[in-house]
Write a protein that holds these residues in place. Sequence first.
Motif, PDB file in Angstrom:
ATOM      1  N   LEU A 106       0.837  -1.208   0.000  1.00  0.00           N
ATOM      2  CA  LEU A 106       0.000   0.000   0.000  1.00  0.00           C
ATOM      3  C   LEU A 106       0.872   1.258   0.000  1.00  0.00           C
ATOM      4  N   ARG A 110       1.020   4.182  -2.870  1.00  0.00           N
ATOM      5  CA  ARG A 110       0.857   5.613  -2.573  1.00  0.00           C
ATOM      6  C   ARG A 110       2.044   6.426  -3.096  1.00  0.00           C
ATOM      7  N   TYR A 122      -4.178   9.817  -4.057  1.00  0.00           N
ATOM      8  CA  TYR A 122      -4.554   8.527  -3.460  1.00  0.00           C
ATOM      9  C   TYR A 122      -6.025   8.489  -3.026  1.00  0.00           C
ATOM     10  N   PRO A 123      -6.586   9.527  -2.382  1.00  0.00           N
ATOM     11  CA  PRO A 123      -7.989   9.461  -1.965  1.00  0.00           C
ATOM     12  C   PRO A 123      -8.957   9.210  -3.131  1.00  0.00           C
ATOM     13  N   VAL A 125      -8.308   7.364  -5.803  1.00  0.00           N
ATOM     14  CA  VAL A 125      -8.172   5.932  -6.095  1.00  0.00           C
ATOM     15  C   VAL A 125      -8.896   5.119  -5.018  1.00  0.00           C
ATOM     16  N   ALA A 126      -8.728   5.506  -3.761  1.00  0.00           N
ATOM     17  CA  ALA A 126      -9.361   4.784  -2.651  1.00  0.00           C
ATOM     18  C   ALA A 126     -10.882   4.849  -2.757  1.00  0.00           C
ATOM     19  N   ALA A 127     -11.434   5.987  -3.196  1.00  0.00           N
ATOM     20  CA  ALA A 127     -12.894   6.118  -3.344  1.00  0.00           C
ATOM     21  C   ALA A 127     -13.409   5.184  -4.435  1.00  0.00           C
ATOM     22  N   VAL A 129     -12.031   2.380  -5.385  1.00  0.00           N
ATOM     23  CA  VAL A 129     -11.914   1.015  -4.861  1.00  0.00           C
ATOM     24  C   VAL A 129     -13.033   0.730  -3.855  1.00  0.00           C
ATOM     25  N   ALA A 130     -13.367   1.707  -3.014  1.00  0.00           N
ATOM     26  CA  ALA A 130     -14.443   1.522  -2.027  1.00  0.00           C
ATOM     27  C   ALA A 130     -15.762   1.246  -2.735  1.00  0.00           C
TER      28      ALA A 130
END
Length: 167
Positions: A106, A110, A122-123, A125-127, A129-130
């Motif tokens: 991870l 990042r 990164y946020p 990409v994380a959204a 993925v969520a």
Amino acid sequence: MTYTRHGTATAKFKGIDGLERTLIAPATCKAGMIVISADHRNEMVFAILAAGLLPSQVELQFVENEASRDARLAHERDRDLAEYAERLFNLEQSFADQKAEYQDALDDLRTEIDVRGMGIKYPEVAALVADRMSAVKALDEKAAHYANTALYEELFGFSAETGDGNV
């Protein structure tokens, strides 16, 4: 390790004269083998021979005394506890190793996102993925529901959804 149990050895038999006899001697039992002291063993053998029988014709029964049983059970509990603790430790250690590898991967991702400098953070990409994980979870729940329904129909012969008995 085989635990030595302490108790009594009992021989019950009927002599050639028809009389029932019971002989009891202090004994230990280890790995299924009953051990009687030489003095007590000789007394038992003489009594068996005097009754007109051979020692091989008499069956010995071992009865463990309460203190020995309690000590053996405590020993077995301690052994089982140590075995379970070792298994749990191995599971926890494996999980910790996997978690560390996950965290390293991870962090690498990042860093790669930041270094490329293409305006992606990164946020974001994380959204994405969520959202994708939520969709996968919904599909898993739906599949589990249908699998449970199919199992119910197979076991009980009618549909849990419709109540129809002709599945």
